[in-house]
Design a protein around this motif. Structure first.
Motif, PDB file in Angstrom:
ATOM      1  N   ALA A   1      20.410   7.996 -11.722  1.00 22.81           N
ATOM      2  CA  ALA A   1      19.968   8.169 -13.101  1.00 22.81           C
ATOM      3  C   ALA A   1      21.156   8.538 -13.989  1.00 22.81           C
ATOM      4  O   ALA A   1      21.303   8.030 -15.107  1.00 22.81           O
ATOM      5  N   PHE A   2      22.014   9.408 -13.451  1.00 19.80           N
ATOM      6  CA  PHE A   2      23.165   9.814 -14.251  1.00 19.80           C
ATOM      7  C   PHE A   2      24.139   8.646 -14.442  1.00 19.80           C
ATOM      8  O   PHE A   2      24.672   8.448 -15.532  1.00 19.80           O
TER       9      PHE A   2
ATOM     10  N   ILE B   1      18.890  20.875  -4.551  1.00 19.65           N
ATOM     11  CA  ILE B   1      19.674  20.688  -3.332  1.00 19.65           C
ATOM     12  C   ILE B   1      18.985  19.688  -2.422  1.00 19.65           C
ATOM     13  O   ILE B   1      19.616  18.916  -1.735  1.00 19.65           O
ATOM     14  N   PHE B   2      17.665  19.668  -2.483  1.00 15.75           N
ATOM     15  CA  PHE B   2      16.943  18.907  -1.485  1.00 15.75           C
ATOM     16  C   PHE B   2      16.651  17.441  -1.787  1.00 15.75           C
ATOM     17  O   PHE B   2      16.778  16.616  -0.902  1.00 15.75           O
ATOM     18  N   PRO B   3      16.292  17.061  -3.054  1.00 18.13           N
ATOM     19  CA  PRO B   3      15.755  15.702  -3.177  1.00 18.13           C
ATOM     20  C   PRO B   3      16.748  14.570  -2.940  1.00 18.13           C
ATOM     21  O   PRO B   3      16.356  13.409  -2.968  1.00 18.13           O
ATOM     22  N   GLY B   4      18.013  14.845  -2.721  1.00 19.96           N
ATOM     23  CA  GLY B   4      18.929  13.757  -2.360  1.00 19.96           C
ATOM     24  C   GLY B   4      19.605  13.142  -3.566  1.00 19.96           C
ATOM     25  O   GLY B   4      19.835  13.813  -4.572  1.00 19.96           O
ATOM     26  N   ARG B   5      19.905  11.842  -3.504  1.00 18.88           N
ATOM     27  CA  ARG B   5      20.811  11.227  -4.482  1.00 18.88           C
ATOM     28  C   ARG B   5      20.095  10.498  -5.615  1.00 18.88           C
ATOM     29  O   ARG B   5      20.707   9.774  -6.369  1.00 18.88           O
ATOM     30  N   GLN B   6      18.798  10.652  -5.711  1.00 14.14           N
ATOM     31  CA  GLN B   6      18.023   9.915  -6.698  1.00 14.14           C
ATOM     32  C   GLN B   6      18.528  10.147  -8.122  1.00 14.14           C
ATOM     33  O   GLN B   6      18.752   9.218  -8.880  1.00 14.14           O
ATOM     34  N   SER B   7      18.740  11.424  -8.486  1.00 18.65           N
ATOM     35  CA  SER B   7      19.151  11.738  -9.849  1.00 18.65           C
ATOM     36  C   SER B   7      20.592  11.282 -10.107  1.00 18.65           C
ATOM     37  O   SER B   7      21.009  11.154 -11.250  1.00 18.65           O
ATOM     38  N   ASP B   8      21.324  11.058  -9.010  1.00 13.29           N
ATOM     39  CA  ASP B   8      22.686  10.551  -9.137  1.00 13.29           C
ATOM     40  C   ASP B   8      22.715   9.187  -9.817  1.00 13.29           C
ATOM     41  O   ASP B   8      23.495   8.946 -10.724  1.00 13.29           O
TER      42      ASP B   8
ATOM     43  N   GLU C   1      22.928   6.690 -17.190  1.00 13.91           N
ATOM     44  CA  GLU C   1      23.145   7.322 -18.491  1.00 13.91           C
ATOM     45  C   GLU C   1      24.586   7.098 -18.950  1.00 13.91           C
ATOM     46  O   GLU C   1      24.849   6.760 -20.114  1.00 13.91           O
ATOM     47  N   MET C   2      25.528   7.281 -18.002  1.00 17.06           N
ATOM     48  CA  MET C   2      26.934   7.084 -18.366  1.00 17.06           C
ATOM     49  C   MET C   2      27.173   5.642 -18.798  1.00 17.06           C
ATOM     50  O   MET C   2      27.846   5.370 -19.798  1.00 17.06           O
ATOM     51  N   ARG C   3      26.584   4.701 -18.025  1.00 15.45           N
ATOM     52  CA  ARG C   3      26.768   3.299 -18.354  1.00 15.45           C
ATOM     53  C   ARG C   3      26.240   2.994 -19.746  1.00 15.45           C
ATOM     54  O   ARG C   3      26.886   2.334 -20.561  1.00 15.45           O
ATOM     55  N   SER C   4      25.055   3.542 -20.049  1.00 21.66           N
ATOM     56  CA  SER C   4      24.436   3.229 -21.337  1.00 21.66           C
ATOM     57  C   SER C   4      25.260   3.817 -22.483  1.00 21.66           C
ATOM     58  O   SER C   4      25.461   3.176 -23.513  1.00 21.66           O
TER      59      SER C   4
END
Lengths: 117, 886
Positions: free
Chosen positions: B26-27, B17-24, B30-33
């Motif tokens: 990354a995803f 919940i806390f670290p924000g949009r960083q992993s967004d 992944e979708m692009r790749s």
């Protein structure tokens, strides 16, 4: 398009098992590869929606069954690879056994229908 | 296993919940790749890049949708919303700091005082006594007409122990003093003489050494002693090799056989430092069936109730009364739970305080609830807009709930901190001598009980605040609220609820004010009770003369003369005297008297007994009603004489002159006959709130005591002379022990009675002050809000010709009506509450008119003052503007 709608949507509970089995057979694999492999294995009778696949992968990763890592694909593309962890392997064995048992029992039930009279 | 997996997943999602949009991002990558991999595949199967791209995108499905589902799995969406609501709530609270601060302070003070008082209640009344199976421990004493429960005599105890059918064990203790002889000097110490099974009955064993063995309390056994943990530390620095060492108590060497655990305390024994086996002394009070000085404790047999034990002991007592008609006439029995002996007298006080604190808590809650209502009222439009923009009903409700939770959580957090501070302060304000009577209050803390209570009342507040805005939320009629320009319906609704809240608040405030008023009045009356002597300018010190140094009465008399001569010669001393027991100590230490020349039916005439020296009454400045005070010749060489108090004269010599009459002991033995030479005013011998018992005063020189109190009337300052008194006595003979030098005034002010009255008056007084303040804030808030809602109405009234005065009166009349209703309810409840707490009142009736009127006037005036400002504002409304703005 019509061909696609005829394909069966995957059941929630079984997808995780398919993913784990796929990774076990193929070794570390990216999301696209897993999706293709599942569709191929089912003889294209299953359609795999990415909107279902990615959350399922994420869930398995959160549960510690698989781990992910960025790598390079066979044709030199950057991709995120998923591999089985020890927990995942144990989970796969257990759930495969459960599933086989369940289907075996269910088959017995379905087969017993004629003997009732 | 699978539970562990789920837990792992949950924690990861929670932390995500806390670290924000960083992993967004990354995803997205992944979708692009993966999309690219698909395109590569398709191109390999012969499509052009453009075709492949389109086909892949088609097969992939909705990217945004996938993203959304991934995000939902990534974190906990419900939690995310919650966090958002929380942030929103905090923002709301920050936006209206006035409301937030006031509401938080109110909640914190309500919760804080309730929790702090509850901690005391828990320590005293809920926590079991620190003994084995405390529910089967009983306090056992005799019982007499004059004072109810009264001490046991040793012969009676032995018979009770043998004849009862209810107790697994029955043991006794009695407080006493000894002089501890140390190389550095002589120190008076408090001890407890106990029967051999005392500790076994309580179920507590020494931490070092051994317990008394059966029979060790007989005079034939050796002199042994068990130390308290504190005395072990204080006098022997906690030496490990203490067992088997000898100490000297009042000249008698005693072998140390044990040390009690640090946690052991025994409130009825006061601050005893040493426990000695009873060892009945021949020729003393111990073997006299008429001499009562012991308390009993007993362990009930399985299945025996306290009532059954009491009935059993009454039978035994009746049997003894038949066998020993002389000594045991009227000596009944008394059995109650030991906890009653220990906390019986503080229970009504603590329960009153808890009730007071809870009332304060309720006022605080009602106040905050009404403020929340005001807020929800003024946010009707905001809510309607948000509803119209698509916020679900549940989400809106949740938001209000979260706001309440935030408020209550902050309030409760602060409240618990406040409670910790208050507990610390209050328990440090308890003087040492009180604490030794209430050892259960030592180490007061926010224990699980207290925290549970805090959680309970916090939850109650939470539910109240969660429900309050729901009552008012315009969710059903979003469109109406959005379009609303007139406030007719809202105001009506609001006025009904707001009015009820004010009435409740004012009524509770009246109850607290009246309670505080009655307690203060009791306390005032208590301190100003007519003692029938002059307590100012009196200084005193207890003196203990070891029998080993002064075995004969003549020696003792000589020593006492010496002390008085030396002390009277001190500068500033007007007169000095010795008392076996100074006035205003306690009723008790009694004698049975019989009147010469009158028929006697065997019933004991029980009277207070005090021995005094010649100038005692002069030192006290007590009034002689007839006859004379003692003279120097009233000594062992002259006929025995006695001074009686007026109560005795009135009870036993109604309409006669007692002077010259003679009294003796219940057997009229020749040596006991004394002539009445004087009648003195009814000096308050007992505690301040006690009644006057008949009393006899004997000359100390005709009835010697080794333990007495030196009292002086001194001119400049009674406190300044105390060290001189002590050093004068020590100078005469360092073997004499002195203790408790104190002035009479301080002694009275610090007496347990005064202390208990003072602390309850203070605490309830401060609760009432807070309640008054909260009530005033509450009424101000409600009236001010009502005025702001009625601006348009007031504008119309003024436009139609209403005078400013009339408008002002209109508002004041509204407030006044509420105040009158609230105060009337309050007065009725206050009388009821006061009747419930009448045990705490002294010389003050529950329906004391001045207190009731004063409380009503005070609250009425405060309420009117609080509504005066909103009324003035209403009167200043400019009709034109009021109508235009609406």
């Amino acid at each position: 398009m019509s061909e696609m709608t005829e394909r069966t949507d995957i059941w929630q509970g079984t997808l995780a098992l398919m993913i784990l089995k796929t990774i076990e057979t193929m070794g570390p694999q990216h999301g696209y590869g897993i999706a293709r492999r599942i569709e191929q294995t089912s003889g294209d009778r299953l359609s795999l929606n990415y909107g279902t696949l990615y959350p399922a992968l994420l869930k398995l990763e959160q549960e510690g069954a698989i781990a992910s890592e960025w790598g390079v694909s066979e044709n030199n593309r950057k991709a995120k690879f998923y591999k089985l962890t020890r927990t995942g392997r144990r989970q796969l064995e257990k759930e495969a056994r459960n599933w086989q048992e369940t289907t075996a029992i269910l088959n017995l039930f379905l087969a017993s229908k004629g003997e009732q009279a | 296993m699978s539970l562990l997996r789920s837990l792992r997943a949950f924690l990861i999602r929670l932390s995500a919940i806390f670290p924000g949009r960083q992993s967004d991002t990354a995803f997205s990558e992944e979708m692009r790749s993966n999309l690219q991999l698909h395109i590569d595949d398709l191109m390999r199967s012969g499509m052009t890049e453009k075709q492949a791209r389109r086909e892949a995108a088609l097969r992939f499905g909705g990217i945004e949708q996938t993203h959304q589902r991934y995000r939902e799995r990534q974190t906990l969406p419900a939690f995310d919303n919650l966090l958002q609501d929380l942030r929103f709530a905090l923002r709301q609270l920050r936006r209206t700091p006035g409301f937030s601060i006031i509401a938080t302070i109110m909640l914190a003070s309500g919760i804080g005082s309730s929790v702090a008082i509850f901690a005391f209640v828990d320590a005293a009344l809920i926590k079991p006594l620190p003994y084995h199976d405390p529910a089967t421990l009983a306090g056992v004493t005799e019982s007499v007409k004059l004072m109810g429960p009264a001490n046991l005599s040793y012969p009676d105890y032995l018979d009770w122990k043998q004849r009862n059918h209810s107790f697994r064990s029955l043991d006794i203790f009695t407080n006493s003093g000894r002089l501890l002889n140390l190389p550095s000097g002589t120190v008076p110490v408090s001890i407890l003489r106990v029967s051999d099974g005392f500790f076994r009955t309580l179920g507590i064993a020494p931490m070092l050494g051994r317990d008394f063995y059966p029979g060790e309390d007989l005079p034939s056994a050796g002199n042994t002693v068990i130390l308290s943990y504190d005395s072990w530390q204080k006098w022997f620095q906690g030496r490990a090799d203490i067992i088997g060492q000898k100490i000297t108590l009042s000249g008698i060497p005693q072998t140390i056989i044990g040390v009690m655990p640090e946690t052991f305390d025994f409130a009825p024994g006061g601050s005893a430092e040493f426990w000695l086996p009873f060892h009945a002394v021949k020729g003393s009070c111990d073997l006299n069936r008429s001499c009562h000085s012991l308390y009993g404790i007993a362990r009930l047999k399985d299945g025996i109730t306290f009532a059954a034990a009491l009935a059993d002991m009454k039978d035994v007592a009746a049997e003894l009364e038949r066998e020993y008609p002389g000594s045991n006439r009227g000596q009944g029995a008394f059995v109650q739970p030991l906890s009653e002996d220990i906390v019986g007298d503080v229970r009504p006080i603590l329960l009153t305080l808890l009730a007071g604190a809870m009332l304060l808590f309720i006022i605080a809650c009602v106040n905050v609830a009404s403020l929340l209502l005001v807020r929800s009222e003024s946010r009707r439009k905001e809510i309607a807009v948000r509803g119209a923009l698509g916020a679900s009903r549940g989400r809106l409700l949740m938001q209000f709930f979260i706001e309440s939770v935030t408020l209550v959580t902050i309030g409760a957090g602060l409240g618990i901190c406040l409670a910790a501070v208050m507990m610390h302060l209050l328990s440090h304000l308890i003087p040492k001598f009180m604490l030794s009577r209430m050892p259960y209050l030592i180490g007061l803390s926010l224990n699980p009980h207290v925290l549970l209570f805090a959680a309970g009342i916090t939850l109650a507040a939470l539910i109240l605040f969660a429900v309050t805005p729901l009552l008012r939320l315009p969710i059903g009629s979003l469109r109406d609220s959005l379009a609303e320009s007139s406030r007719g319906s809202g105001t009506l609704f609001w006025r009904r609820i707001g009015a009820n809240m004010i009435v409740i608040e004012l009524a509770i405030a009246v109850v607290l004010l009246v309670g505080a008023g009655l307690l203060c009045k009791s306390f005032y009356r208590l301190l100003h009770v007519d003692l029938k002597y002059q307590p100012d300018h009196l200084a005193m010190v207890s003196v203990m003369v070891p029998e080993s140094l002064y075995p004969k009465d003549d020696d003792l008399t000589r020593l006492q003369h010496q002390i008085l001569t030396h002390v009277t010669a001190l500068p500033g001393v007007e007169s000095a005297a010795l008392f076996s027991l100074p006035p205003s100590s306690y009723n008790g230490n009694t004698d049975w008297i019989r009147f010469v020349g009158r028929p006697y039916n065997g019933e004991h005439n029980e009277v207070n007994l005090r021995e005094i020296t010649t100038d005692a009454m002069k030192t006290l400045q007590a009034k002689l009603l007839s006859g004379r005070f003692f003279t120097e010749t009233d000594d062992a060489a002259h006929p025995k004489v006695v001074i009686i108090n007026q109560a005795l004269a009135r009870q036993y010599y109604p309409g006669q002159d007692p002077i010259g009459q003679r009294i003796g002991d219940d057997g009229l033995s020749p040596g006991s006959i004394k002539e009445i030479v004087g009648v003195v005013d009814d000096i308050k011998e007992g505690s301040l709130d006690s009644s006057i018992w008949p009393a006899v005063y004997y000359p100390l020189y005709q009835s010697q005591e080794h333990y007495f109190t030196l009292m002086v009337r001194t001119h400049p300052s009674e406190d300044a002379i105390l060290p001189t008194l002590v050093s004068t006595i020590n100078h005469l003979d360092p073997g004499i022990g002195t203790a408790d030098p104190i002035s009479m005034n301080r002694r009275i002010h610090e007496s347990p009675t005064a202390y208990l009255h003072r602390s309850s008056a203070w605490l309830i007084g401060s609760f009432a002050t807070l309640a008054l303040l909260l009530g005033v804030i509450g009424i101000y808030g409600v009236i001010a809000y009502s005025v702001s809602q009625r601006t348009r109405e007031i504008g119309i009234r003024m436009a139609l010709g209403a005078q400013r005065n009339t408008v002002c009166q209109l508002i004041l009349r509204e407030a006044g009506t509420l105040a009158i209703i609230g105060i009337t309810f309050g007065l009725a409840s206050a009388v009821g509450a006061a009747i419930l707490m009448r045990k705490l009142l002294f010389a003050t009736a529950a329906w004391d008119a001045t207190t009731l009127v004063a409380a009503a006037l005070l609250l009425g005036a405060s309420a009117m003052l609080a509504s005066w400002f909103p009324a003035l504002r209403a009167a200043r409304v400019n009709p034109v503007e009021a109508l235009r703005t609406e």
